[in-house]
Design an enzyme around this catalytic site. Sequence first.
Site, short mmCIF file in Angstrom:
data_model
loop_
_atom_site.label_atom_id
_atom_site.label_comp_id
_atom_site.label_asym_id
_atom_site.label_seq_id
_atom_site.Cartn_x
_atom_site.Cartn_y
_atom_site.Cartn_z
N LYS A 139 0.82 -1.22 0.00
CA LYS A 139 0.00 0.00 0.00
C LYS A 139 0.85 1.27 0.00
CE LYS A 139 -2.22 -1.17 3.81
NZ LYS A 139 -1.81 -2.58 3.98
N THR A 140 1.83 1.31 0.89
CA THR A 140 2.62 2.54 1.00
C THR A 140 3.39 2.81 -0.28
OG1 THR A 140 2.83 2.33 3.40
CG2 THR A 140 4.49 3.65 2.27
N GLU A 172 -3.60 5.96 1.20
CA GLU A 172 -3.35 4.58 1.60
C GLU A 172 -4.52 4.14 2.48
OE1 GLU A 172 -0.09 2.14 4.28
OE2 GLU A 172 0.56 3.89 3.12
#
Length: 456
Positions: free
Chosen positions: A127-128, A171
């Site tokens: 995600k990051t 995110e």
Amino acid sequence: MTPIATKIQPYIAPGRRVHLAGIGGVSMNPLAQVLHSMGLHVQGSDQSGSEAVERLRAMGIAVHVGHEPQDIAGAEFVIRTAAIHDDNPEIAAARAAGIPVFERAEAWGAIMRQYGNALCIAGTHGKTTTTSMATHVFMAAGKDPTVMIGGTLPMLHSGYRIGGGDTIILESCEYCNSFLHFFPTVAVVLNVEADHLDFFRDLEDVKSSFRRFAQLVPPEGRIVANAGDPNAMDALRGLPLFTFGFEDGVDCRAANIVWNQGRPSFDVMVHGELYTQLSLQVAGRHNLLNALAAAAAAYVLGIPGDAVRTGLEAFSGAGRRFEFKGECNGARVYDDYAHHPSELHALLEMAKSLGYQRVVCAFQPHTYTRTRDLFAGFVQELRAADLVVLTDIFAARETNTTGISSQDLAWEIPGSLYCPSLPEAAQKLRELARPGDLILTVGAGDIYTVGEAVVG
């Protein structure tokens, strides 16, 4: 479906006073700064001091270290991180005083409703990095996005930015069903695996959460999904998808892949037509997939291929994602946030492709329940390193009711070394370091301080 009902929206307004419990956290810290920039009076507390807390204080935001009932004085409402529960003294005091208490995700959900495009990037892993990649792309396209990332992006010198455009990029975390408070117009699902089993019952419960997240997208929006991830495809079965991957027949496909010291160059094909060509600065198959996800999201939001190439080729990594820290005795030291077996697999697979003589992995498990539930996976993946140094488990939000220890992992990994404390681990790595080594400090806790100590 619609997001979880919330009454926070009227409170997100200039002049309101808000208390953030857990204000130093990776998503609470940018939330505090965004709310401050919107004209709210922000105060907060955190369990311990940190650089993040000092940055907030430098902005004029009052932060108390520790959690005391009196800390909420003057607040009209309270926002808490998912790790803070009802027995927290501040939360109990707010309830007793009739002060509304909201979750962090509810605040972000209220903020994103102000934007025409809400790009929400979810998945058990990646995600990051993918959110950071998408930020690079939308910045290159001149879209001036607002951004919230669960880590630091060097280009922003932080994990957030406040833009003037009509796009917000977030995110989006599944823990405690946080992302179900969001209002995505484009939802990206990178992958789905069993994780956060202190909250979810099992993998099927995780899949159900991701499906509900995807169903938040309105009919005119898009769901972007990894066609190569069986769990994601199962969770999203029957929904209208824009797929990405390596497989034939996907909507957005990587083709003509060439690898150079672990870093890929490839064509991005959309519906059989060339969208863009690019070469990444970051290594690994997992980062190729992350880049493809960012490209697919950009495509459905009308971003030209040239901006995708410019943005992704400028991306050199997010904070704590294979982040170079320095050298020790000729060894190169990197830090990474991996804290799930699949993340370890991707990291070590990539590390082994870079041509170092040895890969030395100093690993700090994150939470007792994750270590217990995914124990066999951790053992299997850590064995891929040439040498493993294990530090004690980072408790985070938990107490050790299971009796598990990193020593249990060490017993199952031949040749591994157990160094309970971080200073012991740093000393051992200094002793082990030699030219030709790649030393990794790995985990979602404070293991990064070991790498910093090793390089001095």
